[in-house]
Design an enzyme around this catalytic site. Sequence first.
Site, PDB file in Angstrom:
ATOM      1  N   GLN A 191     -55.843 -26.100 -24.903  1.00 48.21           N
ATOM      2  CA  GLN A 191     -56.847 -26.088 -23.848  1.00 48.21           C
ATOM      3  C   GLN A 191     -56.901 -27.442 -23.146  1.00 48.21           C
ATOM      4  O   GLN A 191     -57.565 -27.572 -22.126  1.00 48.21           O
ATOM      5  CB  GLN A 191     -58.240 -25.805 -24.433  1.00 48.21           C
ATOM      6  CG  GLN A 191     -58.445 -24.410 -24.985  1.00 48.21           C
ATOM      7  CD  GLN A 191     -59.783 -24.271 -25.703  1.00 48.21           C
ATOM      8  OE1 GLN A 191     -59.813 -24.140 -26.918  1.00 48.21           O
ATOM      9  NE2 GLN A 191     -60.883 -24.299 -24.990  1.00 48.21           N
ATOM     10  N   PHE A 222     -60.804 -19.946 -27.758  1.00 46.00           N
ATOM     11  CA  PHE A 222     -62.232 -19.910 -28.138  1.00 46.00           C
ATOM     12  C   PHE A 222     -62.771 -21.266 -28.559  1.00 46.00           C
ATOM     13  O   PHE A 222     -63.748 -21.343 -29.304  1.00 46.00           O
ATOM     14  CB  PHE A 222     -62.470 -18.866 -29.250  1.00 46.00           C
ATOM     15  CG  PHE A 222     -61.881 -17.518 -28.945  1.00 46.00           C
ATOM     16  CD1 PHE A 222     -62.383 -16.761 -27.901  1.00 46.00           C
ATOM     17  CD2 PHE A 222     -60.808 -17.019 -29.664  1.00 46.00           C
ATOM     18  CE1 PHE A 222     -61.833 -15.522 -27.593  1.00 46.00           C
ATOM     19  CE2 PHE A 222     -60.249 -15.779 -29.366  1.00 46.00           C
ATOM     20  CZ  PHE A 222     -60.768 -15.030 -28.324  1.00 46.00           C
ATOM     21  N   GLU A 226     -59.239 -26.754 -28.168  1.00 45.89           N
ATOM     22  CA  GLU A 226     -59.760 -27.827 -27.308  1.00 45.89           C
ATOM     23  C   GLU A 226     -59.315 -29.176 -27.870  1.00 45.89           C
ATOM     24  O   GLU A 226     -58.800 -30.014 -27.148  1.00 45.89           O
ATOM     25  CB  GLU A 226     -61.286 -27.745 -27.200  1.00 45.89           C
ATOM     26  CG  GLU A 226     -61.859 -28.826 -26.279  1.00 45.89           C
ATOM     27  CD  GLU A 226     -63.355 -28.725 -26.037  1.00 45.89           C
ATOM     28  OE1 GLU A 226     -63.948 -27.664 -26.286  1.00 45.89           O
ATOM     29  OE2 GLU A 226     -63.936 -29.730 -25.580  1.00 45.89           O
ATOM     30  N   ARG A 304     -74.853 -30.779 -28.197  1.00 45.48           N
ATOM     31  CA  ARG A 304     -75.135 -29.506 -27.515  1.00 45.48           C
ATOM     32  C   ARG A 304     -76.127 -28.667 -28.333  1.00 45.48           C
ATOM     33  O   ARG A 304     -76.933 -27.941 -27.768  1.00 45.48           O
ATOM     34  CB  ARG A 304     -73.851 -28.729 -27.197  1.00 45.48           C
ATOM     35  CG  ARG A 304     -74.088 -27.587 -26.221  1.00 45.48           C
ATOM     36  CD  ARG A 304     -72.796 -26.915 -25.762  1.00 45.48           C
ATOM     37  NE  ARG A 304     -72.215 -27.512 -24.572  1.00 45.48           N
ATOM     38  CZ  ARG A 304     -72.603 -27.252 -23.317  1.00 45.48           C
ATOM     39  NH1 ARG A 304     -73.555 -26.377 -23.071  1.00 45.48           N
ATOM     40  NH2 ARG A 304     -72.017 -27.839 -22.299  1.00 45.48           N
ATOM     41  N   ARG A 336     -66.620 -21.508 -28.936  1.00 47.62           N
ATOM     42  CA  ARG A 336     -67.445 -20.816 -27.938  1.00 47.62           C
ATOM     43  C   ARG A 336     -68.948 -20.970 -28.198  1.00 47.62           C
ATOM     44  O   ARG A 336     -69.481 -20.403 -29.147  1.00 47.62           O
ATOM     45  CB  ARG A 336     -67.059 -19.336 -27.938  1.00 47.62           C
ATOM     46  CG  ARG A 336     -67.350 -18.607 -26.649  1.00 47.62           C
ATOM     47  CD  ARG A 336     -66.788 -17.205 -26.742  1.00 47.62           C
ATOM     48  NE  ARG A 336     -66.713 -16.552 -25.446  1.00 47.62           N
ATOM     49  CZ  ARG A 336     -66.126 -15.361 -25.252  1.00 47.62           C
ATOM     50  NH1 ARG A 336     -65.557 -14.733 -26.246  1.00 47.62           N
ATOM     51  NH2 ARG A 336     -66.100 -14.830 -24.059  1.00 47.62           N
ATOM     52  N   PHE A 338     -70.252 -24.024 -28.716  1.00 43.96           N
ATOM     53  CA  PHE A 338     -70.171 -25.468 -28.963  1.00 43.96           C
ATOM     54  C   PHE A 338     -71.466 -26.042 -29.534  1.00 43.96           C
ATOM     55  O   PHE A 338     -72.012 -27.009 -29.016  1.00 43.96           O
ATOM     56  CB  PHE A 338     -69.823 -26.144 -27.622  1.00 43.96           C
ATOM     57  CG  PHE A 338     -69.116 -27.471 -27.712  1.00 43.96           C
ATOM     58  CD1 PHE A 338     -67.773 -27.542 -28.056  1.00 43.96           C
ATOM     59  CD2 PHE A 338     -69.773 -28.654 -27.410  1.00 43.96           C
ATOM     60  CE1 PHE A 338     -67.113 -28.766 -28.103  1.00 43.96           C
ATOM     61  CE2 PHE A 338     -69.123 -29.889 -27.451  1.00 43.96           C
ATOM     62  CZ  PHE A 338     -67.785 -29.940 -27.798  1.00 43.96           C
ATOM     63  N   ALA A 503     -66.240 -25.594 -22.085  1.00 42.37           N
ATOM     64  CA  ALA A 503     -67.613 -25.704 -21.594  1.00 42.37           C
ATOM     65  C   ALA A 503     -67.915 -24.673 -20.504  1.00 42.37           C
ATOM     66  O   ALA A 503     -68.784 -24.895 -19.662  1.00 42.37           O
ATOM     67  CB  ALA A 503     -67.907 -27.133 -21.115  1.00 42.37           C
ATOM     68  N   GLU A 707     -69.102 -18.830 -22.279  1.00 45.00           N
ATOM     69  CA  GLU A 707     -69.839 -18.994 -23.525  1.00 45.00           C
ATOM     70  C   GLU A 707     -71.204 -18.313 -23.585  1.00 45.00           C
ATOM     71  O   GLU A 707     -71.561 -17.756 -24.629  1.00 45.00           O
ATOM     72  CB  GLU A 707     -70.018 -20.491 -23.807  1.00 45.00           C
ATOM     73  CG  GLU A 707     -68.707 -21.190 -24.038  1.00 45.00           C
ATOM     74  CD  GLU A 707     -68.865 -22.697 -24.116  1.00 45.00           C
ATOM     75  OE1 GLU A 707     -69.153 -23.316 -23.080  1.00 45.00           O
ATOM     76  OE2 GLU A 707     -68.722 -23.243 -25.213  1.00 45.00           O
TER      77      GLU A 707
HETATM   78  N1  LUZ Z   1     -66.479 -29.448 -24.865  1.00 44.31           N
HETATM   79  C1  LUZ Z   1     -66.878 -30.692 -24.613  1.00 44.31           C
HETATM   80  C2  LUZ Z   1     -67.290 -28.396 -24.731  1.00 44.31           C
HETATM   81  O1  LUZ Z   1     -66.102 -31.621 -24.782  1.00 44.31           O
HETATM   82  N2  LUZ Z   1     -68.117 -30.906 -24.161  1.00 44.31           N
HETATM   83  C3  LUZ Z   1     -69.006 -29.915 -23.988  1.00 44.31           C
HETATM   84  O2  LUZ Z   1     -70.131 -30.153 -23.580  1.00 44.31           O
HETATM   85  C4  LUZ Z   1     -68.586 -28.597 -24.288  1.00 44.31           C
HETATM   86  N3  LUZ Z   1     -69.427 -27.576 -24.174  1.00 44.31           N
HETATM   87  C5  LUZ Z   1     -69.010 -26.362 -24.489  1.00 44.31           C
HETATM   88  C6  LUZ Z   1     -67.718 -26.171 -24.925  1.00 44.31           C
HETATM   89  N4  LUZ Z   1     -66.875 -27.166 -25.038  1.00 44.31           N
HETATM   90 MO1  MOS Z   2     -65.005 -24.596 -25.718  1.00 48.72          MO
HETATM   91  S1  MOS Z   2     -66.177 -24.277 -27.319  1.00 48.72           S
HETATM   92  O1  MOS Z   2     -63.497 -25.082 -25.986  1.00 48.72           O
HETATM   93  O2  MOS Z   2     -65.648 -24.325 -24.301  1.00 48.72           O
END
Ligand code: LUZ
Ligand code: MOS
Length: 750
Positions: A191, A222, A226, A304, A336, A338, A503, A707
């Site tokens: 990602q 998901f 990331e 978060r 998903r 977060f 996000a 999400e």
């Molecule tokens: N990733 C991130 C995320 O680095 N910062 C965020 O605020 C976030 N929120 C949701 C999913 N991935």
């Molecule tokens: Mo995310 S939890 O990779 O938006």
Amino acid sequence: MKNFDAISHIKGKSLYIDDFSLPEGTLHALVFDSKIAHGKILSLNIEKAKLIEGVYAVITAKDIPNENQIGGIILDETLLAENEVHFIGEPIAIVVAKSLEIARKAAKEIEIEFQKLDVIIEPRDAFAKNSLIVPPIIFSSGNVNEAWKECDLVVEGSIDSGAQEHLYLETQGAISIPIEENKIKIISSTQSPTAVQKQASKVLGVPMHQIEVDVLRLGGAFGGKEDQATAWAVMSCLAAKILNKPVKLVLSREDDLRMTGKRHPYSSDYKIGLTKNGKIIAYEVTFYQNAGAVADLSTAVLERTLFHATNSYFIPNVKATGISCKTNLPPNTAFRGFGGPQGMFVIESAIVKAASLLGLSPSEIQKRNLLVDNNSFYYGQVVKNSQAVNSWVKAEEKFNCKLMLEEIQNFNNKNKLYKKGISFMPICFGISFTSSFLNQASALVHVYSDGSVGISTAAVEMGQGVNVKIASVASRIFSINVNKIKVESTNTTRVANTSPTAASSAADMNGNATLIACTTILNRLKNFAKIALSATENDVVTIVDESVLLNNQKIELTWQNLIQKAYFNRISLSAQAFYATPEVHFDRIINQGSPFAYHVYGTAITTATLDVIRGIYKIDSVKIVHDFGESLNKNVDLGQVEGALVQGIGWMTMEEIKYSEEGKLLANALSTYKIPDIYSSPENIEIVFLEKSKNKFGPLNSKAIGEPPLMYGIGAYFAILDAMKSAKPSKKFEISAPITPEKVLVSLHG
Ligand code: LUZ
Ligand code: MOS
């Protein structure tokens, strides 16, 4: 418009890492990992493994040319363990061989001795031993200590939620191909193409421009790709660099389950204070987050959680403490939502407990406290365009909520062996990366001389349909058929400094960048057309359905002809554009600010039927009013809501990750880890679009979708709990999520 990937997916023609035809001489890499959860490495002997025929290298930390460090936020994560291991599955060595079979055989010949150290599995144990990732983070507003006095009821409790395996269909993997000189191209299932590029450049000690990362598509992510796609890509790149040969590294499902982190389990304490008619006055909560052995994204996830601690409710006095606890599990990571779902589950639990003590239904408390415009979130952001009440009231009306409640009441009066339950689940999810600098994206748009269009952005397609959304933005700006548009792979040489596709914001930000780039080209074309048509200042040129109109009159000029003419007249048919989300900021000294561009709202009503004797249940229906804004693609958006809902229900009801006391993953295969299938999905899912909602931050007034709907799944837990209360009204239930049938059975009859 259908998702144009659907046909090639169904036919099995879409390419994933494991499908690419490999350059001649490609080698295969296997990761040798720790078999204990915590210990010192006393000795590591790779000599026997190296002697196996077909083995090219066994790479350890000693072979890393530059830094052995891939931590994203905090620099606490080695690529390969050096002196100590911290979880089962921690990479120690990379075996590179002619085939994967040979690499597997060789890995068995690696000899390693450990001195075992104490293992911590539970976050509260870690806290007691002061094993923390960072010092506790506290968000607050008002004054909870003063506020308790004003409350008619103050109630405390504790509640846990479990981990969740991402179970992307495509496991982690990458192929690295040395290009001439020192350049390496990495094809990665990530990602975050730029994170792969950056960490590879750091580990190898070469400038970022020497590393090209290309991402065609992911077979699901998901959040699991990331941060955690990076290690495997960098390992393949390191091996490719050392051996000067292409190297493929794809984790087997078993390796993937063991080595990668999950959704963070949380253990939380809450205290909630209300008036007797259900107004929430104060809320205090402490979240013990199980971070695993290294930071990964845990601190951002924890933040978060804090941002979503009050879900859709206005509460004047709040104190929320987040504690990121270091344990000997694989580093838990983005999933998903977060951290948002974990936070929202706790306030919902608190409300349900308070409701039973006040003699109210949970929904009476929920409805009374919904956010309205000009309330403030407790971290300072002012509420604008709240759809909390709107979506709640629409759900009550559209789904004839009164009748639903009556039917459940009647059913429960008549039946002893089966009981039905119902819950309301409002959601409010903040859109933007909470690290404000990440809220940037760009697009590179080429119109080719035949009138076809190629678009590159920072967005990664992972099955969520971002490409079809980007294409539909371009199609609407140019007013050309979508079959003229191709969305290219995500590539760091075409689009630099990409924020993760995460996000929920990729379609928003990359869609906006695409919109700007397309508009730039369109304006050039219109100006050129005016000149070509000898039009005057006041004439208006437009393009509608691939035809050029002059003052709204059709003329003999098509999109295709216009492009050809523009090309011969040396008009630039390419544009690059940048988009940064306006207005977002957060001050981490006072923990106040406006971190989100906007919020996504909605309400779900869930009903469930419980088999009182057996403890099993089924989710009868989930009825949702969701705020989509002006959807860019209703099919894609509906798919996202359905998928997220079922994924959320899985997390809340059946997906159970267990580790042994020694830190060994027990749910290490699909025979022991159950996810929802078509039989356990709700029998009836109804999704209604909230009307007349606009969003100036989304391209063409759309709203982010990825999400937020996952959190509707939390409603399933409370619908089941409600049915249990009908079965045993005098019992007090304190059940950690997931609320599995086993737990239900024991709670009812134990
Ligand atoms: N990733 C991130 C995320 O680095 N910062 C965020 O605020 C976030 N929120 C949701 C999913 N991935
Ligand atoms: Mo995310 S939890 O990779 O938006």
